[in-house]
Scaffold this active site. Structure first.
Site, short mmCIF file in Angstrom:
data_model
loop_
_atom_site.label_atom_id
_atom_site.label_comp_id
_atom_site.label_asym_id
_atom_site.label_seq_id
_atom_site.Cartn_x
_atom_site.Cartn_y
_atom_site.Cartn_z
N GLU A 335 0.90 -1.29 -0.02
CA GLU A 335 -0.14 -0.04 0.11
C GLU A 335 0.75 1.26 -0.05
O GLU A 335 1.69 1.42 0.73
CB GLU A 335 -0.87 0.03 1.33
CG GLU A 335 -2.01 -0.96 1.32
CD GLU A 335 -2.88 -0.80 2.61
OE1 GLU A 335 -4.00 -1.21 2.35
OE2 GLU A 335 -2.64 -0.26 3.34
N CYS A 336 0.71 2.00 -0.97
CA CYS A 336 1.36 3.29 -1.07
C CYS A 336 2.83 3.35 -0.92
O CYS A 336 3.62 2.66 -1.71
CB CYS A 336 0.88 4.35 0.02
SG CYS A 336 1.10 6.14 -0.35
#
Length: 444
Positions: A335-336
């Site tokens: 994530e990110c």
């Protein structure tokens, strides 16, 4: 059968805008009440990784995010169950009290006022009184009357310059019929240091314990704690309605979870849900050049600040080799920041290119900063751990990187809270998947 303890009464700590002093008031209240021997359960309204860490340090209890745009009402009620056995709930708002998105999501627009109304928690409104006197009462009166379902417990006046200033402010509040619960003189030394994504994380603050202790002393000296606590109102008991919140599905039975200064943005409610479902979490540190446990079923790389550690991450050969070996047979999801670390390269703000793990072709750059911020609704074109093809997921995106190359297959169709398509679709290559948004909950 032993009866469960009741849910305690609660308050929402909010403000007209960001930067008004909510976090200082919240941490000071947690510390001051803890020193009195009270058990206080903290919550955070909206998507935020930073504040809950400070809440935990000040209260000794895990703080959970409550998000009306991303979470169903039964999910929110299930998270509030964490307050059983506490003496009081304090929830810290985000931005201004009524600030949210234009289009409602799972339960609402994401405004703190919606959580306050849903839970029946009166609002303690902290006002920045600098540069005004009786006019501050007009602001408070507007907040008290804007939505009848949101009750105002009173105000705490912040950045008050002198006894004369305080007298003028109190005169205005008396005229408006607004209770003054505290008056805080200027204390710039208690304001939290910032970095480009917001506050420095709790674990990075060298003098955190001393800061929290001083905030507690400051708030105890300038806020009427007994009166503030007496303004709290009962929290509705979801058990009375017989509803059972939907469990959070873990991505695997044994989860290798990256956790260090570069990868720390994991929502507490997700980790708690994984554990409650029987999953085992095995942390590892990419910054310490550790790879994921080969015996794990899945590897999860959360967001964080990889751009601040790009050099050490590029040099972490054991981490890269371990991650690539793991992805040959088992799923890896990022994530990110975790997504960026799975890519081919990350270019820092000085323009230096750092090789990343290479599970995906993603190349991101911080050389030219551009903010990406907001809620995201994703319709999966490909499955990710614990979520199948065509699942709809709600999350939040916040970063300053720019995509220079994203050659892999798009992971999802992603739109913002207004239904507008965003180019950060995430990507998939083999067992590797990644997104720029942080998962909060499945779409109801």
């Amino acid at each position: 059968m032993t009866a469960r303890p009741p849910l305690p009464p609660g308050l929402m700590i909010s403000a007209p805008a960001s930067g008004t002093g909510k976090t200082t008031l919240m941490l000071g209240l947690l510390a001051a009440l803890a020193r009195r021997g009270m058990v206080v359960q903290p919550f955070k309204s909206g998507p935020d990784y930073i504040d809950p860490g400070f809440h935990r340090a000040a209260s000794g209890r895990e703080s959970f995010n409550l998000d009306g745009w991303a979470m169903s009402q039964d999910r929110i009620a299930g998270l509030v169950e964490a307050a059983r056995g506490a003496d009081l709930v304090l929830a810290e708002g985000s931005m201004g009290l009524f600030d949210g998105v234009a289009s409602p999501g799972a339960t609402g627009t994401g405004a703190s006022a919606e959580i306050a109304a849903m839970m029946g928690w009166p609002v303690v409104l902290i006002l920045d009184a600098s540069g005004q006197a009786q006019s501050a009462a007009a602001t408070a009166l507007g907040f008290a009357r804007f939505r009848p379902e949101v009750a105002l417990a009173g105000v705490v006046l912040n950045r008050v310059a002198s006894p004369r200033h305080e007298a003028l402010l109190r005169a205005g509040m008396d005229e408006a019929g607004i209770a003054v619960l505290g008056v805080l003189p200027r204390r710039p030394d208690l304001e939290m240091p910032e970095r480009h994504l917001g506050l420095v994380q709790a674990g990075e603050h060298a003098t955190l314990d001393a800061l929290i202790a001083e905030a507690g002393r400051f708030i105890a000296a300038h806020v009427e704690l007994d009166r503030l606590c007496a303004a709290a109102r009962p929290t509705p008991d979801p058990a009375a309605g017989g509803g059972t919140p939907r469990p959070v599905p873990p991505p695997g039975q044994r989860i290798a979870l990256a956790r260090d200064a570069a990868f720390s943005f994991t929502y507490p409610h997700l980790v708690q849900g994984w554990r409650a479902a029987g999953a085992e979490i095995v942390p590892f540190s990419p910054l310490a050049d550790e790879g994921p446990d080969p015996a794990a079923d899945v590897c999860w790389l959360p967001g964080g600040y990889p751009e601040l550690h790009a050099g050490p991450l590029a040099a972490a050969g054991n981490f890269h080799a371990g991650l690539r070996a793991f992805a040959e047979t088992k799923p890896v999801h990022g994530e990110c920041g975790g997504y960026m670390a799975m890519g081919a390269a990350l270019i820092d703000k000085q323009g230096t290119r750092h090789a990343m793990a290479g599970l995906l072709g993603l190349v991101t750059s911080y050389e030219t900063r551009r903010m990406h911020l907001g809620y995201r609704l994703a319709h999966l074109h490909e499955s990710i751990p614990s979520h199948p093809l065509n699942a709809r997921l709600r999350g939040h995106e916040f970063h300053y990187s720019t995509i220079l190359d994203q050659p892999d297959a798009p992971l999802a169709k992603v739109v913002d809270a207004g239904g507008n398509a965003v180019p950060e679709t995430g990507s998939r290559r083999g067992n590797a998947t990644g997104t720029f948004f942080h998962l909060i909950a499945e779409d109801a």
